[in-house]
Design an enzyme around this catalytic site. Structure first.
Site, PDB file in Angstrom:
ATOM      1  N   ASP A   2       0.803  -1.225   0.000  1.00 20.45           N
ATOM      2  CA  ASP A   2       0.000   0.000   0.000  1.00 20.45           C
ATOM      3  C   ASP A   2       0.834   1.273   0.000  1.00 20.45           C
ATOM      4  O   ASP A   2       0.392   2.312  -0.493  1.00 20.45           O
ATOM      5  CB  ASP A   2      -0.999   0.002   1.159  1.00 20.45           C
ATOM      6  CG  ASP A   2      -0.338  -0.082   2.522  1.00 20.45           C
ATOM      7  OD1 ASP A   2       0.767  -0.646   2.618  1.00 20.45           O
ATOM      8  OD2 ASP A   2      -0.943   0.400   3.495  1.00 20.45           O
ATOM      9  N   GLU A  57       9.539 -10.640  -2.135  1.00 17.45           N
ATOM     10  CA  GLU A  57      10.545  -9.581  -2.188  1.00 17.45           C
ATOM     11  C   GLU A  57      11.973 -10.113  -2.277  1.00 17.45           C
ATOM     12  O   GLU A  57      12.831  -9.501  -2.926  1.00 17.45           O
ATOM     13  CB  GLU A  57      10.413  -8.663  -0.967  1.00 17.45           C
ATOM     14  CG  GLU A  57       9.148  -7.823  -0.952  1.00 17.45           C
ATOM     15  CD  GLU A  57       7.963  -8.515  -0.297  1.00 17.45           C
ATOM     16  OE1 GLU A  57       6.913  -7.862  -0.119  1.00 17.45           O
ATOM     17  OE2 GLU A  57       8.080  -9.722   0.041  1.00 17.45           O
ATOM     18  N   HIS A  59       0.926   0.202  10.505  1.00 18.42           N
ATOM     19  CA  HIS A  59       1.246  -1.175  10.148  1.00 18.42           C
ATOM     20  C   HIS A  59       2.593  -1.219   9.415  1.00 18.42           C
ATOM     21  O   HIS A  59       3.032  -0.237   8.832  1.00 18.42           O
ATOM     22  CB  HIS A  59       0.142  -1.791   9.281  1.00 18.42           C
ATOM     23  CG  HIS A  59      -0.056  -1.107   7.963  1.00 18.42           C
ATOM     24  ND1 HIS A  59      -0.686   0.122   7.835  1.00 18.42           N
ATOM     25  CD2 HIS A  59       0.295  -1.472   6.701  1.00 18.42           C
ATOM     26  CE1 HIS A  59      -0.711   0.466   6.551  1.00 18.42           C
ATOM     27  NE2 HIS A  59      -0.123  -0.487   5.846  1.00 18.42           N
ATOM     28  N   HIS A  60       3.225  -2.350   9.464  1.00 19.68           N
ATOM     29  CA  HIS A  60       4.558  -2.579   8.890  1.00 19.68           C
ATOM     30  C   HIS A  60       5.661  -1.828   9.648  1.00 19.68           C
ATOM     31  O   HIS A  60       6.781  -1.707   9.143  1.00 19.68           O
ATOM     32  CB  HIS A  60       4.626  -2.205   7.409  1.00 19.68           C
ATOM     33  CG  HIS A  60       3.729  -2.996   6.520  1.00 19.68           C
ATOM     34  ND1 HIS A  60       3.191  -4.206   6.882  1.00 19.68           N
ATOM     35  CD2 HIS A  60       3.259  -2.746   5.259  1.00 19.68           C
ATOM     36  CE1 HIS A  60       2.436  -4.670   5.894  1.00 19.68           C
ATOM     37  NE2 HIS A  60       2.454  -3.805   4.909  1.00 19.68           N
ATOM     38  N   GLY A  83      27.012 -16.590  -1.416  1.00 17.57           N
ATOM     39  CA  GLY A  83      26.662 -17.994  -1.291  1.00 17.57           C
ATOM     40  C   GLY A  83      25.272 -18.265  -0.755  1.00 17.57           C
ATOM     41  O   GLY A  83      25.079 -19.179   0.045  1.00 17.57           O
ATOM     42  N   ASP A 104      18.441 -29.443  -5.991  1.00 22.05           N
ATOM     43  CA  ASP A 104      17.067 -29.590  -5.511  1.00 22.05           C
ATOM     44  C   ASP A 104      16.847 -28.832  -4.204  1.00 22.05           C
ATOM     45  O   ASP A 104      15.809 -28.184  -4.015  1.00 22.05           O
ATOM     46  CB  ASP A 104      16.696 -31.070  -5.355  1.00 22.05           C
ATOM     47  CG  ASP A 104      17.705 -31.879  -4.535  1.00 22.05           C
ATOM     48  OD1 ASP A 104      18.783 -31.349  -4.219  1.00 22.05           O
ATOM     49  OD2 ASP A 104      17.409 -33.048  -4.239  1.00 22.05           O
ATOM     50  N   ASN A 107      19.805 -34.689  -6.064  1.00 21.39           N
ATOM     51  CA  ASN A 107      20.625 -35.644  -5.299  1.00 21.39           C
ATOM     52  C   ASN A 107      20.103 -35.772  -3.869  1.00 21.39           C
ATOM     53  O   ASN A 107      20.856 -36.058  -2.944  1.00 21.39           O
ATOM     54  CB  ASN A 107      22.112 -35.275  -5.346  1.00 21.39           C
ATOM     55  CG  ASN A 107      22.345 -33.791  -5.133  1.00 21.39           C
ATOM     56  OD1 ASN A 107      21.508 -33.090  -4.564  1.00 21.39           O
ATOM     57  ND2 ASN A 107      23.485 -33.302  -5.587  1.00 21.39           N
ATOM     58  N   GLY A 159      18.817 -33.737  -1.420  1.00 24.06           N
ATOM     59  CA  GLY A 159      19.155 -32.974  -0.230  1.00 24.06           C
ATOM     60  C   GLY A 159      20.327 -32.039  -0.382  1.00 24.06           C
ATOM     61  O   GLY A 159      20.756 -31.713  -1.492  1.00 24.06           O
ATOM     62  N   GLU A 219      26.440 -29.693   2.259  1.00 20.90           N
ATOM     63  CA  GLU A 219      26.512 -29.868   3.704  1.00 20.90           C
ATOM     64  C   GLU A 219      26.833 -31.317   4.067  1.00 20.90           C
ATOM     65  O   GLU A 219      27.569 -31.569   5.033  1.00 20.90           O
ATOM     66  CB  GLU A 219      25.191 -29.443   4.347  1.00 20.90           C
ATOM     67  CG  GLU A 219      25.074 -27.941   4.573  1.00 20.90           C
ATOM     68  CD  GLU A 219      24.877 -27.159   3.289  1.00 20.90           C
ATOM     69  OE1 GLU A 219      24.522 -27.772   2.259  1.00 20.90           O
ATOM     70  OE2 GLU A 219      25.100 -25.937   3.300  1.00 20.90           O
TER      71      GLU A 219
END
Length: 553
Positions: free
Chosen positions: A29, A52, A115-116, A408, A435, A462, A464, A468
């Site tokens: 708004d 955003e 608001h916000h 990254g 993925d 793969n 996951g 990591e």
């Protein structure tokens, strides 16, 4: 019909003068009245995004292709959702203007609990946050708006980093006078004495060198030096390489190109050419942990010449207030009479891997992809196996790489691909994304379909977070993700979609699919099924380094 020329119009005209023809974002708004002017503008068009954060990523991708980008969010909730994307643009030197539609000036002055906001009547919290990830900021008023818009945009382009404008709703629609002069980025001051001293010291080092190598990185691209560097290596015998963030700077088919330099993870020939030279010239380089495999670069300071945006170094001596373009021009002038005495670089065929047409692996995936890339492609490789695998691929001419190995943020490249395709609708966009990363930002595929974009998306499945897993906890459930039916997603996002979708498990299948979709007129999604623990060599070296550093404190 709009009759009054406003501050909002002035801002849009300034964006258009910088070549920014698309404004990414999400309506709210506090920015709706400004958006009416965006819709009415002759040159700048509105490009709505799913959220955003994705808008910030899209503006970054657009800016890497076009030279600058812009996004619009609403105050508070919208701008905070986008700040991760802005931080990535700041870290990797992408000029993106973040326009924040804010409450009316009078409401801010009265400290109303709107608001916000945080409910404390203070409207400066988020402005202060933005200062950490932008090079210039302004809180626009009716009295300062046009001057501040020019100042902020000039600094953004001079420093190649994001900038921030808080645009209250009443200010956006206040009358203004159209700009009468061209917007010029602040010209960096040249210290002529420092430049002369740099010339003298560079000439002395190069005069005593027989093997000279050139290593360039992403800042050379950001500051528009790509053509100058390419012409230099065409005329002088320089072994040359890029780093991962700068990959695509050079014509990788040139016989003097020796590969992607990444410390001990580099090909042996690449390391020898760059580290073994009598003098190595580093242009716009940033030696970060991931792209050097844990700071394993071996470049003796006494044998290097370094060019940074506003300073240059010869050996241990720095020369300040020398813009990088001036330093490079001086260096080429110095080198030209000396180059005939330099030894020519040894050619390197640098194959990615021997192709194996069995079950898909990281090795045969990249070799198959290399054979399918075309001159002029824009390739995006998300952080993870994609970014580190693409480092070893030898690109055809004029291929551009968009990756984010410093900041990254996984998921960056999917909306960035949307932005890149918006910036260059006639070029083929090839997105390589894991993925796990895709699940963060997949909504922007709907924007691609809405705008009839036709990227080639290679979804590496793969199961996951493989990076990591390679660093720590290979079998722990925190590295698992929900398993999706990827090839169904285009129809979910747009039921009448003409997107082509495949799921491949064999290298021969992938090769056939890539051959079939060479000239596709619609979005193509290829789910590439890879072994769960398989990673590229470069990534294996990096993850071993990261695990060691994280464990040792």
């Amino acid at each position: 019909m709009q009759q009054t020329y406003t501050i909002g119009d002035y801002l849009l005209d300034r964006l258009a003068s910088l070549g920014i023809e698309s404004l990414f974002g999400v309506p709210g708004d506090y920015n709706l009245q400004f958006l009416d002017h965006v819709i009415a503008h002759d040159s700048v068009r509105w490009v709505g995004c799913a959220n955003e954060l994705n808008a910030a990523y899209a503006a970054d991708g657009y800016g890497r292709v076009k030279g600058a980008g812009a996004l619009l969010t609403t105050y508070g909730v919208g701008e905070l959702s986008a700040i991760n994307g802005t931080a990535g643009s700041f870290a990797e030197y992408v000029p993106v203007l973040h326009i924040v539609g804010a409450p009316r000036t009078s409401a801010q002055q009265r400290g109303e609990l709107l608001h916000h906001t945080l409910g404390d009547g203070n409207f400066n919290h988020f402005y202060l946050m933005s200062e950490q990830v932008t090079c210039a900021q302004a809180h626009l008023t009716v009295g300062n708006a046009c001057h501040e818009i020019d100042r902020v945009l000039s600094e953004m382009m001079a420093h190649r980093r994001p900038a921030y404008l808080m645009l209250p709703a009443d200010v956006a629609k206040a009358p203004a006078t159209p700009p009468s002069e061209k917007l010029v980025a602040d010209a960096a001051t040249v210290d002529e004495n420092a430049l002369a001293a740099f010339r003298e010291q560079a000439a002395l080092m190069l005069r005593n060198s027989h093997h000279v190598a050139l290593l360039a990185d992403f800042l050379a691209h950001r500051y528009g030096l790509q053509q100058m560097l390419r012409e230099w290596v065409e005329t002088q015998p320089l072994a040359h390489a890029s780093m991962l963030m700068g990959k695509g700077l050079f014509n990788e088919q040139h016989p003097g190109f020796v590969g992607t330099y990444s410390g001990i993870a580099s090909d042996e020939h690449t390391r020898e050419a760059i580290e073994g030279a009598d003098t190595t010239i580093c242009v716009g380089t940033r030696f970060t942990d991931t792209i050097t495999a844990g700071f394993t670069q071996h470049l003796e300071i006494e044998k290097t010449i370094e060019l940074q945006p506003f300073a240059a170094r010869v050996g241990k001596v720095w020369f300040s207030r020398i813009p990088i373009r001036h330093a490079l021009m001086t260096l080429i002038e110095v080198a030209t009479p000396l180059a005939p005495e330099w030894s020519p670089p040894r050619s390197c065929c640098c194959p990615v891997h021997d192709e194996d047409l069995g079950a898909l692996t990281q090795s045969n995936f990249w070799s198959t992809l290399q054979d399918s890339l075309r001159p002029g492609d824009i390739v995006l490789a998300d952080q993870g196996t994609a970014a580190f695998g693409v480092a070893a691929v030898k690109f055809p001419a004029d291929v551009m790489l968009i990756a984010q190995p410093l900041w990254g943020s996984i998921g960056f490249t999917l909306p960035a691909a949307f932005g890149a395709q918006t910036a260059a609708p006639d070029r083929r966009v090839v997105l390589i994304v894991g993925d796990g990363a895709a699940q963060l930002t997949i909504q922007e595929m709907s924007s691609m379909l809405r705008d009839n974009q036709r990227p080639l998306i290679l979804l590496l499945n793969n199961e996951g977070y493989t990076v990591e897993r390679a660093i720590h906890g290979p079998e722990e459930r925190y590295n698992d993700i929900a398993l999706w039916d990827w090839t169904m997603l285009p129809q979910v996002f747009r039921p009448d979609s003409k997107a082509q979708c495949w799921r491949v498990t064999q290298a021969a299948q992938l090769k056939e699919v890539l051959n079939r979709c060479t000239e596709s007129d619609s979005l193509t999604l290829v789910e590439v099924v890879l072994p769960r623990q398989d990673i590229p060599h470069f990534l294996r070296v990096v993850t071993q380094s990261l695990e060691a550093r994280n464990s040792n404190g």
